[in-house]
Design an enzyme around this catalytic site. Structure first.
Site, PDB file in Angstrom:
ATOM      1  N   ILE A 234     -28.065  26.820  -3.377  1.00  0.00           N
ATOM      2  CA  ILE A 234     -28.060  28.109  -2.657  1.00  0.00           C
ATOM      3  C   ILE A 234     -27.051  29.053  -3.298  1.00  0.00           C
ATOM      4  O   ILE A 234     -27.335  30.233  -3.545  1.00  0.00           O
ATOM      5  CB  ILE A 234     -27.659  27.906  -1.175  1.00  0.00           C
ATOM      6  CG1 ILE A 234     -28.716  27.097  -0.450  1.00  0.00           C
ATOM      7  CG2 ILE A 234     -27.434  29.233  -0.463  1.00  0.00           C
ATOM      8  CD1 ILE A 234     -28.269  26.648   0.926  1.00  0.00           C
TER       9      ILE A 234
ATOM     10  N   GLU B 243      -2.788  24.645  10.915  1.00  0.00           N
ATOM     11  CA  GLU B 243      -2.519  24.126  12.270  1.00  0.00           C
ATOM     12  C   GLU B 243      -2.621  22.600  12.276  1.00  0.00           C
ATOM     13  O   GLU B 243      -1.834  21.910  12.929  1.00  0.00           O
ATOM     14  CB  GLU B 243      -3.528  24.756  13.246  1.00  0.00           C
ATOM     15  CG  GLU B 243      -3.288  24.420  14.698  1.00  0.00           C
ATOM     16  CD  GLU B 243      -4.214  23.347  15.230  1.00  0.00           C
ATOM     17  OE1 GLU B 243      -4.185  23.088  16.417  1.00  0.00           O
ATOM     18  OE2 GLU B 243      -4.974  22.739  14.432  1.00  0.00           O
TER      19      GLU B 243
ATOM     20  N   ALA C 216      -6.982  26.787  10.497  1.00  0.00           N
ATOM     21  CA  ALA C 216      -7.309  25.411  10.905  1.00  0.00           C
ATOM     22  C   ALA C 216      -6.565  24.377  10.064  1.00  0.00           C
ATOM     23  O   ALA C 216      -6.014  23.410  10.601  1.00  0.00           O
ATOM     24  CB  ALA C 216      -8.813  25.181  10.827  1.00  0.00           C
TER      25      ALA C 216
ATOM     26  N   GLU D 126     -17.863  30.768  -0.404  1.00  0.00           N
ATOM     27  CA  GLU D 126     -16.613  30.955  -1.141  1.00  0.00           C
ATOM     28  C   GLU D 126     -16.209  29.611  -1.768  1.00  0.00           C
ATOM     29  O   GLU D 126     -15.969  29.516  -2.951  1.00  0.00           O
ATOM     30  CB  GLU D 126     -15.553  31.481  -0.160  1.00  0.00           C
ATOM     31  CG  GLU D 126     -14.154  31.597  -0.686  1.00  0.00           C
ATOM     32  CD  GLU D 126     -14.047  32.505  -1.894  1.00  0.00           C
ATOM     33  OE1 GLU D 126     -14.799  33.484  -1.977  1.00  0.00           O
ATOM     34  OE2 GLU D 126     -13.202  32.192  -2.758  1.00  0.00           O
TER      35      GLU D 126
ATOM     36  N   SER E 103     -10.138   7.655  11.758  1.00  0.00           N
ATOM     37  CA  SER E 103     -10.681   8.685  12.650  1.00  0.00           C
ATOM     38  C   SER E 103     -11.928   8.168  13.392  1.00  0.00           C
ATOM     39  O   SER E 103     -12.132   8.472  14.566  1.00  0.00           O
ATOM     40  CB  SER E 103     -10.989   9.932  11.821  1.00  0.00           C
ATOM     41  OG  SER E 103     -11.574  10.919  12.593  1.00  0.00           O
TER      42      SER E 103
ATOM     43  N   GLU F 210     -22.387  16.707  10.097  1.00  0.00           N
ATOM     44  CA  GLU F 210     -21.850  17.920  10.722  1.00  0.00           C
ATOM     45  C   GLU F 210     -21.538  18.934   9.633  1.00  0.00           C
ATOM     46  O   GLU F 210     -20.838  18.616   8.671  1.00  0.00           O
ATOM     47  CB  GLU F 210     -20.575  17.602  11.513  1.00  0.00           C
ATOM     48  CG  GLU F 210     -20.003  18.850  12.183  1.00  0.00           C
ATOM     49  CD  GLU F 210     -18.743  18.560  12.992  1.00  0.00           C
ATOM     50  OE1 GLU F 210     -18.832  18.523  14.217  1.00  0.00           O
ATOM     51  OE2 GLU F 210     -17.673  18.371  12.370  1.00  0.00           O
TER      52      GLU F 210
ATOM     53  N   SER G 179      -7.023  25.774  21.641  1.00  0.00           N
ATOM     54  CA  SER G 179      -5.974  25.805  20.623  1.00  0.00           C
ATOM     55  C   SER G 179      -5.974  27.112  19.829  1.00  0.00           C
ATOM     56  O   SER G 179      -4.999  27.464  19.188  1.00  0.00           O
ATOM     57  CB  SER G 179      -6.194  24.646  19.640  1.00  0.00           C
ATOM     58  OG  SER G 179      -7.478  24.763  19.032  1.00  0.00           O
TER      59      SER G 179
ATOM     60  N   LYS H  57     -12.349   7.628  17.460  1.00  0.00           N
ATOM     61  CA  LYS H  57     -13.435   8.272  18.210  1.00  0.00           C
ATOM     62  C   LYS H  57     -14.239   7.232  19.002  1.00  0.00           C
ATOM     63  O   LYS H  57     -14.634   7.491  20.134  1.00  0.00           O
ATOM     64  CB  LYS H  57     -14.339   9.042  17.240  1.00  0.00           C
ATOM     65  CG  LYS H  57     -15.191  10.074  17.933  1.00  0.00           C
ATOM     66  CD  LYS H  57     -15.710  11.097  16.946  1.00  0.00           C
ATOM     67  CE  LYS H  57     -16.474  12.179  17.660  1.00  0.00           C
ATOM     68  NZ  LYS H  57     -16.890  13.243  16.778  1.00  0.00           N
TER      69      LYS H  57
ATOM     70  N   ARG I  78     -17.921  21.119   4.877  1.00  0.00           N
ATOM     71  CA  ARG I  78     -17.252  22.340   5.338  1.00  0.00           C
ATOM     72  C   ARG I  78     -17.525  23.448   4.325  1.00  0.00           C
ATOM     73  O   ARG I  78     -17.256  23.279   3.130  1.00  0.00           O
ATOM     74  CB  ARG I  78     -15.764  22.092   5.477  1.00  0.00           C
ATOM     75  CG  ARG I  78     -15.015  23.303   5.997  1.00  0.00           C
ATOM     76  CD  ARG I  78     -13.598  22.949   6.326  1.00  0.00           C
ATOM     77  NE  ARG I  78     -13.515  21.964   7.383  1.00  0.00           N
ATOM     78  CZ  ARG I  78     -12.524  21.064   7.488  1.00  0.00           C
ATOM     79  NH1 ARG I  78     -11.563  21.030   6.597  1.00  0.00           N
ATOM     80  NH2 ARG I  78     -12.507  20.218   8.494  1.00  0.00           N
TER      81      ARG I  78
HETATM   82  P1  0O2 Z   1     -12.074  14.221  11.300  1.00  0.00           P
HETATM   83  O1  0O2 Z   1     -12.880  13.054  11.070  1.00  0.00           O
HETATM   84  O2  0O2 Z   1     -10.618  13.943  11.143  1.00  0.00           O
HETATM   85  O3  0O2 Z   1     -12.545  15.407  10.517  1.00  0.00           O
HETATM   86  P2  0O2 Z   1     -18.032  15.471  19.990  1.00  0.00           P
HETATM   87  O4  0O2 Z   1     -18.495  14.756  18.751  1.00  0.00           O
HETATM   88  O5  0O2 Z   1     -18.722  16.787  20.222  1.00  0.00           O
HETATM   89  O6  0O2 Z   1     -18.047  14.623  21.199  1.00  0.00           O
HETATM   90  P3  0O2 Z   1     -15.608  16.230  18.611  1.00  0.00           P
HETATM   91  O7  0O2 Z   1     -15.924  15.479  17.366  1.00  0.00           O
HETATM   92  O8  0O2 Z   1     -14.183  16.185  19.075  1.00  0.00           O
HETATM   93  O9  0O2 Z   1     -16.493  15.753  19.832  1.00  0.00           O
HETATM   94  O10 0O2 Z   1     -16.129  17.683  18.381  1.00  0.00           O
HETATM   95  P4  0O2 Z   1     -15.499  19.043  17.925  1.00  0.00           P
HETATM   96  O11 0O2 Z   1     -14.231  19.336  18.643  1.00  0.00           O
HETATM   97  O12 0O2 Z   1     -16.618  19.997  18.041  1.00  0.00           O
HETATM   98  O13 0O2 Z   1     -15.190  18.865  16.381  1.00  0.00           O
HETATM   99  C1  0O2 Z   1     -14.126  18.101  15.923  1.00  0.00           C
HETATM  100  C2  0O2 Z   1     -13.703  18.617  14.554  1.00  0.00           C
HETATM  101  O14 0O2 Z   1     -13.492  20.026  14.602  1.00  0.00           O
HETATM  102  C3  0O2 Z   1     -12.367  18.039  14.138  1.00  0.00           C
HETATM  103  O15 0O2 Z   1     -12.582  16.894  13.385  1.00  0.00           O
HETATM  104  C4  0O2 Z   1     -11.749  19.156  13.310  1.00  0.00           C
HETATM  105  O16 0O2 Z   1     -12.285  19.145  11.998  1.00  0.00           O
HETATM  106  C5  0O2 Z   1     -12.251  20.380  14.013  1.00  0.00           C
HETATM  107  N1  0O2 Z   1     -11.373  20.830  15.119  1.00  0.00           N
HETATM  108  C6  0O2 Z   1     -11.682  20.864  16.432  1.00  0.00           C
HETATM  109  N2  0O2 Z   1     -10.682  21.374  17.157  1.00  0.00           N
HETATM  110  C7  0O2 Z   1      -9.698  21.691  16.281  1.00  0.00           C
HETATM  111  C8  0O2 Z   1      -8.380  22.283  16.426  1.00  0.00           C
HETATM  112  O17 0O2 Z   1      -7.913  22.618  17.511  1.00  0.00           O
HETATM  113  N3  0O2 Z   1      -7.659  22.445  15.279  1.00  0.00           N
HETATM  114  C9  0O2 Z   1      -8.138  22.089  14.048  1.00  0.00           C
HETATM  115  N4  0O2 Z   1      -7.363  22.287  12.996  1.00  0.00           N
HETATM  116  N5  0O2 Z   1      -9.370  21.529  13.897  1.00  0.00           N
HETATM  117  C10 0O2 Z   1     -10.136  21.336  14.990  1.00  0.00           C
HETATM  118  P5  0O2 Z   1     -11.785  15.565  13.784  1.00  0.00           P
HETATM  119  O18 0O2 Z   1     -12.192  15.127  15.123  1.00  0.00           O
HETATM  120  O19 0O2 Z   1     -10.345  15.827  13.595  1.00  0.00           O
HETATM  121  O20 0O2 Z   1     -12.318  14.480  12.811  1.00  0.00           O
END
Ligand code: 0O2
Length: 203
Positions: free
Chosen positions: A29, A159, A156, A43, A54, A144, A119, A58, A82
């Site tokens: 693409i 943070e 992100a 980008e 992780s 995802e 957040s 979960k 991503r």
């Molecule tokens: P990893 O493996 O470390 O990348 P669900 O599956 O819907 O039940 P989940 O997975 O918590 O629940 O869904 P969500 O919150 O939609 O997506 C989680 C991912 O989004 C996280 O991956 C982060 O990549 C990002 N994310 C969500 N909230 C935040 C936040 O407040 N700050 C930052 N920096 N990133 C966030 P994981 O879970 O860390 O997994």
């Protein structure tokens, strides 16, 4: 024991294949858009397999049975892509493109741009299934796709680094508030960049 290890190794294989597919889809693409329009909405892009740590966290959090079927059905972000864009409009342009593809099915949209997390986190998450064609079967593998602007990505990733130290504990309230303010500042930057682009394009 070796059999169990081999079984779980096999479990991850389709996800790795899905990541190869998605990476190649988006590279194509990117190339096509650059060639046709002199500009690509992408980008940069990164793929990742969820780390075992992780994944285990979960599984425990969601109280999922430790069977491959349960993990496969309940956890949809083992393979992750991503995509970072310059402009917010590009995020939705890519979403529209993905919606039209026949080799990717969108299962769920989590729009944290329209509806940011507490957040301050902003990003568009698409839970998809992507087609993986093998010699004797076709698989639809969950993944995802996170799409966000450079400003959202900067917020992100920074943070995440700041929060890392506090894993399992609560980050101080004043730091939380400051992060929310910084998220607002990054949104403002996205809006202004889009405005500037629209102005320049209309000249
Ligand atoms: P990893 O493996 O470390 O990348 P669900 O599956 O819907 O039940 P989940 O997975 O918590 O629940 O869904 P969500 O919150 O939609 O997506 C989680 C991912 O989004 C996280 O991956 C982060 O990549 C990002 N994310 C969500 N909230 C935040 C936040 O407040 N700050 C930052 N920096 N990133 C966030 P994981 O879970 O860390 O997994």
């Amino acid at each position: 024991m070796q059999k169990v290890i081999d079984n779980w190794r096999g479990f991850f294989l389709p996800y790795q294949m899905a990541l190869h597919e998605l990476e190649s889809d988006f590279k194509i693409i990117d190339l096509a858009w650059k060639t046709q329009h002199g500009y690509s909405p992408i980008e940069h892009m990164k793929t990742r397999m969820k780390t075992i740590k992780s994944l285990v966290e979960k599984i425990q959090k969601k109280e999922i049975h430790l069977t491959q079927e349960a993990v496969r059905n309940e956890i949809r972000d083992i393979a992750g892509v991503r995509i970072v864009t310059s402009f917010i409009e590009d995020v939705y342009m890519l979403k529209e493109h993905i919606e039209q593809r026949e080799d990717i099915r969108i299962i769920r949209v989590k729009d944290y741009i329209q509806d940011p997390k507490m957040s301050g986190y902003k990003s568009l998450h698409l839970i998809v299934e992507t087609q993986v064609i093998l010699s004797n079967e076709i698989l639809w593998v969950p993944a995802e796709i996170q799409i966000r602007t450079s400003a959202m990505d900067f917020w992100a990733s920074t943070e995440h680094k700041l929060n890392y130290k506090y894993q399992g504990e609560t980050i101080p309230e004043d730091a939380k508030k400051q992060l929310i303010e910084l998220a607002k500042a990054s949104s403002l930057m996205d809006k202004e960049m889009s405005r500037l682009r629209a102005k320049l394009l209309s000249n």
